[in-house]
Design an enzyme around this catalytic site. Structure first.
Site, PDB file in Angstrom:
ATOM      1  N   HIS A 308       0.632  -0.930   0.443  1.00 35.56           N
ATOM      2  CA  HIS A 308      -0.106   0.683   0.114  1.00 35.56           C
ATOM      3  C   HIS A 308       0.661   1.379   0.218  1.00 35.56           C
ATOM      4  O   HIS A 308       1.743   1.217   0.373  1.00 35.56           O
ATOM      5  CB  HIS A 308      -0.781  -0.244   1.288  1.00 35.56           C
ATOM      6  CG  HIS A 308      -1.940   0.692   1.074  1.00 35.56           C
ATOM      7  ND1 HIS A 308      -1.802   2.549   1.550  1.00 35.56           N
ATOM      8  CD2 HIS A 308      -3.204   0.654   0.608  1.00 35.56           C
ATOM      9  CE1 HIS A 308      -3.261   2.578   1.188  1.00 35.56           C
ATOM     10  NE2 HIS A 308      -4.076   2.078   0.299  1.00 35.56           N
ATOM     11  N   ASP A 366      -7.796  -5.808   0.100  1.00 38.25           N
ATOM     12  CA  ASP A 366      -8.414  -6.770  -0.651  1.00 38.25           C
ATOM     13  C   ASP A 366      -8.274  -8.237  -1.257  1.00 38.25           C
ATOM     14  O   ASP A 366      -8.684  -8.429  -1.393  1.00 38.25           O
ATOM     15  CB  ASP A 366      -7.896  -5.906  -2.312  1.00 38.25           C
ATOM     16  CG  ASP A 366      -8.658  -4.608  -2.658  1.00 38.25           C
ATOM     17  OD1 ASP A 366      -9.287  -4.438  -2.270  1.00 38.25           O
ATOM     18  OD2 ASP A 366      -7.421  -3.686  -2.716  1.00 38.25           O
TER      19      ASP A 366
HETATM   20  N1  CMC Z   1       4.433  -7.270  -4.845  1.00 35.88           N
HETATM   21  C1  CMC Z   1       5.638  -7.242  -5.130  1.00 35.88           C
HETATM   22  N2  CMC Z   1       6.239  -6.215  -4.839  1.00 35.88           N
HETATM   23  C2  CMC Z   1       6.160  -5.155  -4.799  1.00 35.88           C
HETATM   24  C3  CMC Z   1       4.037  -5.027  -4.002  1.00 35.88           C
HETATM   25  C4  CMC Z   1       3.289  -6.256  -4.385  1.00 35.88           C
HETATM   26  N3  CMC Z   1       1.869  -5.959  -3.882  1.00 35.88           N
HETATM   27  N4  CMC Z   1       3.869  -3.803  -3.646  1.00 35.88           N
HETATM   28  C5  CMC Z   1       5.353  -3.248  -4.133  1.00 35.88           C
HETATM   29  N5  CMC Z   1       6.197  -3.419  -4.562  1.00 35.88           N
HETATM   30  C6  CMC Z   1       7.471  -3.799  -4.202  1.00 35.88           C
HETATM   31  C7  CMC Z   1       7.853  -2.305  -5.717  1.00 35.88           C
HETATM   32  O1  CMC Z   1       8.250  -3.682  -6.908  1.00 35.88           O
HETATM   33  C8  CMC Z   1       8.707  -1.677  -5.369  1.00 35.88           C
HETATM   34  O2  CMC Z   1      10.217  -2.470  -5.121  1.00 35.88           O
HETATM   35  P1  CMC Z   1      12.137  -1.283  -5.052  1.00 35.88           P
HETATM   36  O3  CMC Z   1      11.220  -0.719  -3.875  1.00 35.88           O
HETATM   37  O4  CMC Z   1      12.651  -2.311  -5.258  1.00 35.88           O
HETATM   38  O5  CMC Z   1      11.651  -0.774  -6.561  1.00 35.88           O
HETATM   39  C9  CMC Z   1       8.680  -1.126  -3.900  1.00 35.88           C
HETATM   40  O6  CMC Z   1       7.575  -2.570  -3.525  1.00 35.88           O
HETATM   41  C10 CMC Z   1       7.311  -0.172  -3.569  1.00 35.88           C
HETATM   42  O7  CMC Z   1       6.682   0.144  -4.986  1.00 35.88           O
HETATM   43  P2  CMC Z   1       6.014   1.298  -4.880  1.00 35.88           P
HETATM   44  O8  CMC Z   1       5.443   0.441  -6.272  1.00 35.88           O
HETATM   45  O9  CMC Z   1       7.068   2.145  -5.644  1.00 35.88           O
HETATM   46  O10 CMC Z   1       4.840   1.394  -4.449  1.00 35.88           O
HETATM   47  P3  CMC Z   1       3.387   2.629  -4.620  1.00 35.88           P
HETATM   48  O11 CMC Z   1       2.917   2.959  -3.793  1.00 35.88           O
HETATM   49  O12 CMC Z   1       3.812   3.141  -5.512  1.00 35.88           O
HETATM   50  O13 CMC Z   1       2.424   0.959  -4.726  1.00 35.88           O
HETATM   51  C11 CMC Z   1       0.638  -0.171  -4.349  1.00 35.88           C
HETATM   52  C12 CMC Z   1       1.308   0.759  -4.146  1.00 35.88           C
HETATM   53  C13 CMC Z   1      -0.519  -0.575  -4.185  1.00 35.88           C
HETATM   54  C14 CMC Z   1       0.144   0.607  -5.562  1.00 35.88           C
HETATM   55  C15 CMC Z   1       1.805  -1.030  -5.052  1.00 35.88           C
HETATM   56  O14 CMC Z   1       1.808  -1.460  -3.526  1.00 35.88           O
HETATM   57  C16 CMC Z   1       1.158  -2.556  -5.323  1.00 35.88           C
HETATM   58  O15 CMC Z   1       1.038  -1.793  -6.909  1.00 35.88           O
HETATM   59  N6  CMC Z   1       0.046  -3.249  -4.510  1.00 35.88           N
HETATM   60  C17 CMC Z   1      -0.158  -4.786  -5.194  1.00 35.88           C
HETATM   61  C18 CMC Z   1      -2.293  -3.794  -6.128  1.00 35.88           C
HETATM   62  C19 CMC Z   1      -2.605  -4.336  -4.843  1.00 35.88           C
HETATM   63  O16 CMC Z   1      -3.015  -4.951  -3.707  1.00 35.88           O
HETATM   64  N7  CMC Z   1      -3.255  -2.819  -4.394  1.00 35.88           N
HETATM   65  C20 CMC Z   1      -5.071  -2.268  -3.901  1.00 35.88           C
HETATM   66  C21 CMC Z   1      -4.045  -1.465  -2.624  1.00 35.88           C
HETATM   67  S1  CMC Z   1      -5.173  -1.151  -1.285  1.00 35.88           S
HETATM   68  C22 CMC Z   1      -6.897  -0.611  -1.883  1.00 35.88           C
HETATM   69  C23 CMC Z   1      -7.127   0.093  -2.622  1.00 35.88           C
HETATM   70  O17 CMC Z   1      -6.301   1.884  -2.927  1.00 35.88           O
HETATM   71  O18 CMC Z   1      -7.659   0.664  -3.726  1.00 35.88           O
END
Ligand code: CMC
Length: 431
Positions: A308, A366
Site C-alpha cells: 500500500h 483487497d
Molecule cells: N508485490 C511485489 N512487490 C511489490 C508489491 C507487490 N504487491 N507492491 C510493492 N512492491 C515493491 C515494488 O516492486 C517496489 O520495489 P522496489 O523498491 O525494489 O522498486 C516497492 O515494493 C515499493 O513499491 P511501489 O510500487 O513504489 O509502491 P507504491 O506506493 O507506488 O504502490 C501499490 C502501492 C498498492 C500500488 C502496490 O503495492 C501494488 O501494486 N500492490 C498490488 C495491488 C494492490 O493490492 N492494490 C490495492 C491497494 S489497497 C486498496 C486500494 O487502494 O484500492
C-alpha cells in the site's frame, strides 16, 4: 484551518525563500509552496504525489506506520464492529455522529431515493450482456446527470445534498442492475422495508419467481464491507473526483470519473485481480514460484492484495476483513476450499519472507474481501462494483468539502517538460 507555526527555508541560486509550514491536527507538517512559483520561478516535482498534500481535509486520517485509519476521528475497527454503514455515511458527510432522530431522518431519506428513473432501464439494455459491471456503472452513473436535472447546481447547498442522497441511495441499485443484466436475469426493484446491505443482497440474489430471505449474518458482513471501504482520504479515485469537481463539473459526472479510476488493478480492481491470482496459483505447492516472480525485478507480476502507498504496517481494514472472512466462511460452512488454503499459505509465507518484510508489504483490504464476496456468491466481476458503491459516500463527502471550501481552485498541476523545444514545421514532401 491549519495553523502556521514554523517556516522552511529554500536556498536557490544564492537567494533564500521563507516557506510557511502548516501544522495539521495529526500527521506530518506540510510545507506551503503555493507562492513558490510566483516568488522563485520554480515548480516542485512529485510524480505520483508521494510527498504532496493536494488539499486540506477534515474527513479521514491515516497513520500508515501505526496502521491506523480514522473516519472523523473514530477508529475504523470501532465503526466496523459497533456502528453500521448508514450511520458511518452520516458521520462522513456531516462530521459528527447523528443522534437518534437525525439518524432515523437520514435513513428515511436515503431509503426514499433507492429507485432509479424507469427510463434508465433502457439505458442498461444498450450495453452488451458480457460488459464488465464496472463499464456499465461508469456509463450509467455518468448518465444520472441526464436524469436528475434538479440536483446539478453545485452552488445550491440543497441540490448538493439531494445529489449526495441520490448517489448513496442509488449506487446499490445500479450495481445490482449491472449484475442482473450481465447474467440475463430481470432487474429486482429496491425494497424499502430492508436495511441498506440487506436490500443490496436482495436486489442481487432474489428472483421474481420465488421468495428469498437474506441471511442476517450475511447482511451484517456486507454492511461491514461497505463501512471498511467508505473512505480512504486522498487516494487515486478520490483525488480524481476532486480534480473533476474542481472545474465545476456536476456531482454525477465526478463520481463516474471516480468509478473509472477505481477500476484499475492497482486500486479498487485489486480485489478482482487478487482472487484471480489465487485461482491461478491454484495449489499451495505453486506458491514459491509466484513469490519468486513477485520478487523478480524483470517480471511485472506483483502479489495482488499486498502493499500500500500509505500503510507500512498491517492495513487496519484487512484485520477486520480477515475476522469477517472467518465468520462468513464458518457460517457458510466453507472450510477447506483450495483458494482459501492458497490465500492462508500465501499470507503466511509473505509475512515471513525478507523481501516483503523489508519493503513492509502487508496484506491490504483487497486480500480478504474477495474471499468473503466469493463465498457470498458474487462473481469476481462484482468485487470492484461493490467497492465503488461503498466508496461513493467518501467521494461525495470529499467533493462536498471541496465545493464548500472558499479557497477551492481548479486543479491544474504543472510539468517537467522534456520534449522538443520550438521548431519549424516541415512539409510532408520534404521530410
Ligand atoms: N508485490 C511485489 N512487490 C511489490 C508489491 C507487490 N504487491 N507492491 C510493492 N512492491 C515493491 C515494488 O516492486 C517496489 O520495489 P522496489 O523498491 O525494489 O522498486 C516497492 O515494493 C515499493 O513499491 P511501489 O510500487 O513504489 O509502491 P507504491 O506506493 O507506488 O504502490 C501499490 C502501492 C498498492 C500500488 C502496490 O503495492 C501494488 O501494486 N500492490 C498490488 C495491488 C494492490 O493490492 N492494490 C490495492 C491497494 S489497497 C486498496 C486500494 O487502494 O484500492
Amino acid at each position: 484551518m491549519a495553523e502556521t507555526s514554523k517556516t522552511a527555508t529554500l536556498t536557490l541560486d544564492g537567494k533564500t525563500y521563507e516557506l510557511p509550514v502548516l501544522s495539521p491536527s495529526a500527521g506530518p507538517d506540510v510545507v506551503d509552496i503555493r507562492k513558490l512559483y510566483a516568488q522563485a520561478d520554480v515548480f516542485t516535482y512529485d510524480p505520483g504525489f508521494t510527498s504532496t498534500a493536494s488539499c486540506e481535509s477534515s474527513i479521514t486520517f491515516i497513520d500508515g506506520d501505526k496502521g491506523e485509519l480514522l473516519y472523523r476521528g473514530y477508529p475504523i475497527d470501532q465503526l466496523a464492529n459497533d456502528s453500521h454503514y448508514l450511520e458511518v455515511c452520516y458521520l462522513l458527510l456531516n462530521g459528527e455522529l447523528p443522534n437518534k432522530t437525525e439518524l432515523e431522518d437520514f435513513e428515511y431519506r436515503i431509503t426514499r431515493h433507492t429507485m432509479v428513473h424507469e427510463q434508465m432501464h433502457n439505458f442498461f439494455r444498450g450495453f452488451r450482456r458480457d460488459s464488465h459491471p464496472m463499464a456499465t456503472m461508469v456509463g450509467v452513473v455518468g448518465a444520472m446527470s441526464a436524469f436528475y436535472h434538479d440536483s446539478l447546481d453545485i452552488n445550491d447547498p440543497w441540490q448538493r445534498e439531494v445529489a449526495s442522497m441520490r448517489l448513496i441511495a442509488k449506487l446499490p441499485t445500479i450495481a445490482a442492475m449491472a449484475y442482473k443484466y450481465s447474467i440475463g436475469q430481470p432487474f429486482v426493484y429496491p425494497r424499502n422495508d430492508l436495511g441498506y446491505a440487506e436490500n443490496f443482497l436482495n436486489m442481487c440474489f432474489s428472483v421474481p419467481a420465488e421468495p428469498y430471505k437474506v441471511e442476517p449474518a450475511l447482511a451484517k458482513a456486507m454492511d461491514r464491507i461497505f463501512t471498511l471501504h467508505a473512505d480512504h482520504e486522498q487516494n487515486a479515485s478520490t483525488s480524481t473526483v476532486r480534480l473533476a469537481g474542481s472545474s465545476g463539473a456536476n456531482p454525477f459526472a465526478c463520481i463516474a470519473a471516480g468509478i473509472a479510476c477505481l477500476w484499475g488493478p492497482a486500486h479498487g480492481g485489486a480485489n478482482q485481480a487478487c482472487l484471480e491470482m489465487l485461482r491461478e496459483i491454484g495449489t499451495v505447492d505453486q506458491i514459491p514460484e509466484y513469490i519468486a516472480r513477485a520478487k523478480d525485478k524483470n517480471d511485472p507480476f506483483r502479489l495482488m492484495g499486498f502493499g500500500h502507498r500509505v500503510y507500512k504496517n498491517f492495513d487496519p481494514r484487512a484485520k477486520v476483513m480477515k475476522e469477517s472472512a472467518d465468520e462468513v466462511l464458518d457460517l457458510l460452512g466453507v472450510h477447506d476450499n483450495e483458494t482459501l488454503q492458497v490465500a492462508k499459505e500465501l499470507e503466511r509465507i509473505a509475512l515471513e519472507d525478507p523481501y516483503f518484510v523489508e519493503k513492509k508489504l502487508y496484506p491490504n483490504v483487497d486480500f480478504y474481501s474477495g474471499i468473503i464476496l466469493e463465498a457470498m456468491g458474487f462473481p469476481t466481476s462484482m468485487f470492484t462494483p461493490i467497492f465503488a458503491l461503498s466508496r461513493t459516500v467518501g467521494w461525495i463527502s470529499q467533493w462536498k468539502e471541496m465545493i464548500e471550501d472558499p479557497t477551492n481552485k481548479i486543479g491544474r498541476p504543472r510539468q517537467l517538460y522534456t520534449g522538443a523545444t520550438k521548431r519549424d514545421y516541415v512539409d510532408v514532401t520534404k521530410r
